[in-house]
Design a protein around this motif. Structure first.
Motif, mmCIF file in Angstrom:
data_model
loop_
_atom_site.group_PDB
_atom_site.id
_atom_site.type_symbol
_atom_site.label_atom_id
_atom_site.label_comp_id
_atom_site.label_asym_id
_atom_site.label_seq_id
_atom_site.Cartn_x
_atom_site.Cartn_y
_atom_site.Cartn_z
ATOM 1 N N MET A 1 -26.027 -55.105 -31.478
ATOM 2 C CA MET A 1 -24.737 -54.441 -31.423
ATOM 3 C C MET A 1 -24.670 -53.527 -30.210
ATOM 4 S SD MET A 1 -22.459 -54.770 -33.827
ATOM 5 C CE MET A 1 -22.277 -55.695 -35.293
ATOM 6 N N GLY A 2 -23.493 -53.348 -29.672
ATOM 7 C CA GLY A 2 -23.302 -52.493 -28.514
ATOM 8 C C GLY A 2 -23.423 -51.025 -28.858
ATOM 9 N N PHE A 3 -23.619 -50.233 -27.831
ATOM 10 C CA PHE A 3 -23.702 -48.788 -27.949
ATOM 11 C C PHE A 3 -22.766 -48.212 -26.901
ATOM 12 C CE2 PHE A 3 -25.453 -44.751 -26.477
ATOM 13 C CZ PHE A 3 -25.523 -44.056 -27.670
ATOM 14 N N GLY A 4 -21.888 -47.311 -27.290
ATOM 15 C CA GLY A 4 -20.926 -46.795 -26.329
ATOM 16 C C GLY A 4 -20.718 -45.309 -26.431
ATOM 17 N N LEU A 5 -19.916 -44.828 -25.506
ATOM 18 C CA LEU A 5 -19.512 -43.442 -25.534
ATOM 19 C C LEU A 5 -18.217 -43.260 -24.768
ATOM 20 C CD1 LEU A 5 -20.873 -41.489 -22.740
ATOM 21 C CD2 LEU A 5 -22.533 -43.099 -23.597
ATOM 22 N N VAL A 6 -17.529 -42.196 -25.117
ATOM 23 C CA VAL A 6 -16.328 -41.762 -24.432
ATOM 24 C C VAL A 6 -16.587 -40.320 -24.012
ATOM 25 C CG1 VAL A 6 -13.874 -41.242 -24.678
ATOM 26 C CG2 VAL A 6 -14.845 -43.247 -25.803
ATOM 27 N N VAL A 7 -16.252 -40.020 -22.749
ATOM 28 C CA VAL A 7 -16.423 -38.652 -22.260
ATOM 29 C C VAL A 7 -15.100 -38.188 -21.665
ATOM 30 C CG1 VAL A 7 -17.789 -37.088 -20.839
ATOM 31 C CG2 VAL A 7 -18.800 -39.240 -21.614
ATOM 32 N N ARG A 8 -14.644 -37.046 -22.112
ATOM 33 C CA ARG A 8 -13.428 -36.438 -21.551
ATOM 34 C C ARG A 8 -13.864 -35.295 -20.649
ATOM 35 N NH1 ARG A 8 -7.814 -35.824 -22.837
ATOM 36 N NH2 ARG A 8 -7.051 -33.801 -22.130
ATOM 37 N N PHE A 9 -13.491 -35.393 -19.387
ATOM 38 C CA PHE A 9 -13.809 -34.382 -18.386
ATOM 39 C C PHE A 9 -12.529 -33.655 -17.991
ATOM 40 C CE2 PHE A 9 -16.813 -37.872 -17.576
ATOM 41 C CZ PHE A 9 -18.014 -37.200 -17.576
ATOM 42 N N GLU A 10 -12.611 -32.345 -17.858
ATOM 43 C CA GLU A 10 -11.497 -31.587 -17.292
ATOM 44 C C GLU A 10 -11.996 -30.883 -16.036
ATOM 45 O OE1 GLU A 10 -8.010 -28.353 -18.258
ATOM 46 O OE2 GLU A 10 -9.187 -29.163 -19.910
ATOM 47 N N ALA A 11 -11.402 -31.239 -14.916
ATOM 48 C CA ALA A 11 -11.768 -30.640 -13.635
ATOM 49 C C ALA A 11 -11.069 -29.291 -13.468
ATOM 50 C CB ALA A 11 -11.375 -31.580 -12.499
ATOM 51 N N ARG A 62 -28.860 -49.217 -27.244
ATOM 52 C CA ARG A 62 -29.287 -47.841 -26.944
ATOM 53 C C ARG A 62 -30.320 -47.808 -25.814
ATOM 54 N NH1 ARG A 62 -27.900 -42.540 -28.940
ATOM 55 N NH2 ARG A 62 -29.400 -41.224 -27.912
ATOM 56 N N ALA A 63 -31.206 -48.792 -25.778
ATOM 57 C CA ALA A 63 -32.218 -48.851 -24.713
ATOM 58 C C ALA A 63 -31.555 -49.001 -23.341
ATOM 59 C CB ALA A 63 -33.189 -49.995 -24.973
ATOM 60 N N ALA A 64 -30.496 -49.777 -23.244
ATOM 61 C CA ALA A 64 -29.779 -49.940 -21.977
ATOM 62 C C ALA A 64 -29.146 -48.615 -21.547
ATOM 63 C CB ALA A 64 -28.724 -51.031 -22.090
ATOM 64 N N PHE A 65 -28.607 -47.861 -22.506
ATOM 65 C CA PHE A 65 -28.066 -46.541 -22.197
ATOM 66 C C PHE A 65 -29.160 -45.615 -21.683
ATOM 67 C CE2 PHE A 65 -27.511 -42.163 -23.820
ATOM 68 C CZ PHE A 65 -26.482 -41.769 -22.973
ATOM 69 N N GLU A 66 -30.300 -45.621 -22.348
ATOM 70 C CA GLU A 66 -31.409 -44.758 -21.929
ATOM 71 C C GLU A 66 -31.895 -45.137 -20.532
ATOM 72 O OE1 GLU A 66 -34.053 -45.107 -25.266
ATOM 73 O OE2 GLU A 66 -32.773 -43.823 -26.505
ATOM 74 N N GLU A 67 -31.926 -46.432 -20.220
ATOM 75 C CA GLU A 67 -32.295 -46.882 -18.878
ATOM 76 C C GLU A 67 -31.251 -46.405 -17.864
ATOM 77 O OE1 GLU A 67 -34.467 -48.528 -15.815
ATOM 78 O OE2 GLU A 67 -35.073 -48.107 -17.883
ATOM 79 N N HIS A 68 -29.995 -46.485 -18.215
ATOM 80 C CA HIS A 68 -28.911 -45.982 -17.366
ATOM 81 C C HIS A 68 -29.134 -44.509 -17.028
ATOM 82 C CE1 HIS A 68 -24.779 -44.841 -16.252
ATOM 83 N NE2 HIS A 68 -24.853 -43.927 -17.198
ATOM 84 N N GLU A 69 -29.453 -43.713 -18.019
ATOM 85 C CA GLU A 69 -29.646 -42.279 -17.826
ATOM 86 C C GLU A 69 -30.826 -41.957 -16.907
ATOM 87 O OE1 GLU A 69 -27.878 -39.366 -19.802
ATOM 88 O OE2 GLU A 69 -26.524 -40.973 -19.181
ATOM 89 N N ARG A 70 -31.784 -42.859 -16.776
ATOM 90 C CA ARG A 70 -32.962 -42.634 -15.920
ATOM 91 C C ARG A 70 -32.729 -42.995 -14.450
ATOM 92 N NH1 ARG A 70 -35.687 -44.377 -20.705
ATOM 93 N NH2 ARG A 70 -35.620 -46.562 -20.103
ATOM 94 N N GLN A 71 -31.650 -43.669 -14.148
ATOM 95 C CA GLN A 71 -31.411 -44.159 -12.793
ATOM 96 C C GLN A 71 -31.109 -43.009 -11.818
ATOM 97 O OE1 GLN A 71 -31.847 -47.442 -11.937
ATOM 98 N NE2 GLN A 71 -32.608 -47.457 -14.040
#
Length: 108
Positions: A1-11, A62-71
């Motif tokens: 199953m996929g793992f996702g997230l949504v992030v709302r940023f206010e500049a 989740r492993a793909a997300f964790e790999e993303h965070e290490r880049q």
């Protein structure tokens, strides 16, 4: 199953939002080239809220997300984004059901 997230940023302001977009685009170049487990990574502008950006991110797992965070390109984005932001909020998502990226696209 996929793992996702949504992030709302206010500049802080419109100029900061534009600089944030440039920083995000730099990170996106690395994501496109080096992250097969990152299935969707999109920066959205919000109509009538010029200082707001919303990211939608979908990973193979989740492993793909964790790999993303290490880049390195992501580490740079995370370190430098603060100067442009007044606030941000992260919502993590676990897939329940839906239509989306075909299983064949998830293979790494």
């Amino acid at each position: 199953m996929g793992f996702g997230l949504v992030v709302r940023f206010e500049a802080h302001d419109v100029a900061s939002a534009r600089a944030f977009d440039e920083l995000a685009e730099d990170a996106l170049a690395g994501i496109r080239a080096l992250e097969p487990g990152t299935l969707v990574y999109v920066n959205h502008a919000v109509p009538d809220e010029p200082n707001v950006r919303v990211f939608y991110e979908l990973y193979a797992d989740r492993a793909a997300f964790e790999e993303h965070e290490r880049q390195p390109h992501v580490r740079r984005f995370l370190a430098e984004r603060e100067q442009y932001l007044a606030s941000f909020e992260v919502t993590f998502l676990d897939e329940v059901a839906g239509k989306g990226v075909p299983d064949s696209a998830v293979e790494q």
